[in-house]
Design an enzyme around this catalytic site. Structure first.
Site, PDB file in Angstrom:
ATOM      1  N   THR A 203      53.167  48.935  54.393  1.00 47.88           N
ATOM      2  CA  THR A 203      54.618  49.107  54.288  1.00 47.88           C
ATOM      3  C   THR A 203      55.283  47.754  54.133  1.00 47.88           C
ATOM      4  OG1 THR A 203      54.528  50.995  55.777  1.00 47.88           O
ATOM      5  CG2 THR A 203      56.674  49.948  55.552  1.00 47.88           C
ATOM      6  N   ARG A 231      52.423  64.632  54.585  1.00 47.17           N
ATOM      7  CA  ARG A 231      53.040  63.915  55.713  1.00 47.17           C
ATOM      8  C   ARG A 231      54.001  62.819  55.210  1.00 47.17           C
ATOM      9  NH1 ARG A 231      53.405  58.293  57.415  1.00 47.17           N
ATOM     10  NH2 ARG A 231      53.708  58.302  59.638  1.00 47.17           N
ATOM     11  N   GLY A 233      56.491  59.645  56.766  1.00 50.23           N
ATOM     12  CA  GLY A 233      56.884  58.863  57.930  1.00 50.23           C
ATOM     13  C   GLY A 233      58.363  58.545  57.878  1.00 50.23           C
ATOM     14  N   ASP A 234      58.727  57.467  58.508  1.00 52.41           N
ATOM     15  CA  ASP A 234      60.130  57.059  58.585  1.00 52.41           C
ATOM     16  C   ASP A 234      60.615  56.357  57.320  1.00 52.41           C
ATOM     17  OD1 ASP A 234      58.219  55.019  59.267  1.00 52.41           O
ATOM     18  OD2 ASP A 234      59.914  53.725  59.745  1.00 52.41           O
ATOM     19  N   THR A 254      58.985  49.359  60.844  1.00 55.44           N
ATOM     20  CA  THR A 254      57.598  49.537  60.426  1.00 55.44           C
ATOM     21  C   THR A 254      56.780  50.010  61.620  1.00 55.44           C
ATOM     22  OG1 THR A 254      55.728  48.489  59.282  1.00 55.44           O
ATOM     23  CG2 THR A 254      56.953  47.115  60.824  1.00 55.44           C
ATOM     24  N   GLY A 255      55.606  50.539  61.326  1.00 57.09           N
ATOM     25  CA  GLY A 255      54.763  51.061  62.400  1.00 57.09           C
ATOM     26  C   GLY A 255      54.728  52.572  62.369  1.00 57.09           C
ATOM     27  N   GLY A 257      55.703  55.876  62.050  1.00 59.35           N
ATOM     28  CA  GLY A 257      56.944  56.452  61.581  1.00 59.35           C
ATOM     29  C   GLY A 257      57.447  57.617  62.405  1.00 59.35           C
TER      30      GLY A 257
HETATM   31  C1  SD4 Z   1      54.961  55.263  58.099  1.00 56.67           C
HETATM   32  N1  SD4 Z   1      56.241  53.412  58.956  1.00 56.67           N
HETATM   33  O1  SD4 Z   1      54.631  55.870  57.099  1.00 56.67           O
HETATM   34  C2  SD4 Z   1      55.229  53.757  57.994  1.00 56.67           C
HETATM   35  C3  SD4 Z   1      53.937  53.014  58.187  1.00 56.67           C
HETATM   36  C4  SD4 Z   1      54.026  51.545  58.436  1.00 56.67           C
HETATM   37  O2  SD4 Z   1      52.847  49.518  58.596  1.00 56.67           O
HETATM   38  O3  SD4 Z   1      55.059  50.967  58.652  1.00 56.67           O
HETATM   39  N2  SD4 Z   1      52.888  50.854  58.401  1.00 56.67           N
HETATM   40  O4  SD4 Z   1      55.052  55.803  59.191  1.00 56.67           O
END
Ligand code: SD4
Length: 343
Positions: A203, A231, A233-234, A254-255, A257
């Site tokens: 991301t 799926r 994410g955020d 990030t992270g 989601g």
């Molecule tokens: C998600 N936030 O799809 C993203 C993934 C992400 O480093 O940030 N990865 O949930």
């Protein structure tokens, strides 16, 4: 150059984050007008993305153009990370999500998009050419093709193919989690090693302020590796992975989601900045909110926020150690390690 980059601890700038104008006063030539223009973005790949954004910002261009051009560099990377080179979902298909938002609160988003190299550019077209905010799946792809985006070959990158083959041996579906120490190059949100030795993520989120003081942001991702088909994410969700309020500031996330969505993460950070919190304090408060909700499960997940306010202050916070962000203005170009709440 990446190997000459300087890591700096955000803590060196005090608990109110990085005030570009002030920090700049350490060397006279960096005393620019309240830090304008400035661009910040998530993870190591942000360095190269910021450089591309700067080609727009440095010439007095609009923040919106900068945040689109910047993250397109990361999307185009041949390595396994953000764009079509990324790890696939568990059915073997790469699906991409992205969103963009400008200083007028215009926004556009695409999600579950396949075979399109630059989802961020499609998100911008959604914003500018449709009455909608979000297009998903085959509808988003159809729109992209009508808009002239080429349909790329449906083929995994060689690195992603290796990762997928490894994953298939067990086909173990675990809900997305992050172990920031995991550098195996596969698994949900696992960092990927690039040819230059850099560790990259799937991301990139970017926010920028241009010379006119206007804010914009972008966020683009392949999501979690080996995720369930469909799926999201955020990252493509306005208010979760990205939010911009031109009167207040902008934030990207990030992270994991799922946990960013749960607290309307980026919007919450911006609202806390509206109440007077610095970007760093606002990011920290929302991180703490997630930790409180997740209880003992927080030890297994990573979430980070990165924010910029209207005064040119920058701040970030993560659940765990390991989140870094790239910052660039007229004189500075650095990777900064964010603070974190859990050891
Ligand atoms: C998600 N936030 O799809 C993203 C993934 C992400 O480093 O940030 N990865 O949930």
């Amino acid at each position: 150059m990446f190997n000459r980059r300087k890591f700096i601890q955000s803590s060196a700038f005090g608990s109110f984050g990085l005030l570009l104008g002030k920090v700049a006063s350490a060397s006279p030539e960096t005393v620019t007008i309240k830090g304008k223009p400035v661009v910040i973005s998530t993870w190591d790949a942000g360095l190269a993305a910021n450089k591309a954004a700067w080609e727009v910002l440095g010439k007095g261009g609009r923040a919106l153009d900068a945040v689109e051009k910047g993250v397109m560099v990361t999307e185009a990377s041949k390595n396994c990370c953000v764009g079509l080179g990324a790890n696939p979902d568990r059915d073997g298909f790469v699906t991409l999500d992205a969103c963009i938002m400008d200083e007028f609160s215009n926004c556009g988003s695409v999600a579950f998009l396949e075979r399109i190299k630059h989802p961020i550019a499609v998100a911008r077209r959604v914003m500018e050419k449709t009455p909608h905010v979000m297009l998903v799946g085959s509808g988003a792809q159809q729109f992209a093709v009508i808009e002239g985006f080429p349909l790329e070959e449906q083929k995994l990158s060689s690195e992603a193919q290796i990762n997928y083959d490894n994953w298939l041996k067990e086909s173990h579906y675990k809900s997305p989690a992050i172990n920031v120490e995991n550098k195996q190059g596969h698994g949900p949100f696992a960092p990927h090693k690039l040819d230059n030795g850099e560790w990259n993520h799937d991301t990139i989120g970017m926010v920028a302020m241009d010379t006119n003081g206007n804010l914009s942001g972008s966020c683009t991702t392949s999501g979690a590796g080996f995720k369930m088909r469909g799926r999201l994410g955020d990252s493509p969700i306005i208010g979760a992975g990205l939010f911009v309020d031109n009167e207040v500031g902008a934030c990207t996330a990030t992270g994991q989601g799922e946990d960013v969505i749960r607290v309307a993460g980026s919007h919450s950070v911006v609202e806390l900045m509206r109440q007077g919190l610095s970007p760093e304090a606002a990011c920290k408060k929302v991180i703490e909110r997630i930790v409180k909700i997740k209880k003992e499960k927080a030890k297994d997940i990573q979430v980070a926020f990165l924010a910029l306010n209207k005064k040119g202050q920058v701040g970030a916070y993560a659940i765990h150690q390991g989140f870094s962000f790239a910052i660039k203005n007229g004189t500075r170009e650095e990777l900064v390690k964010a603070k974190f709440v859990m050891p």
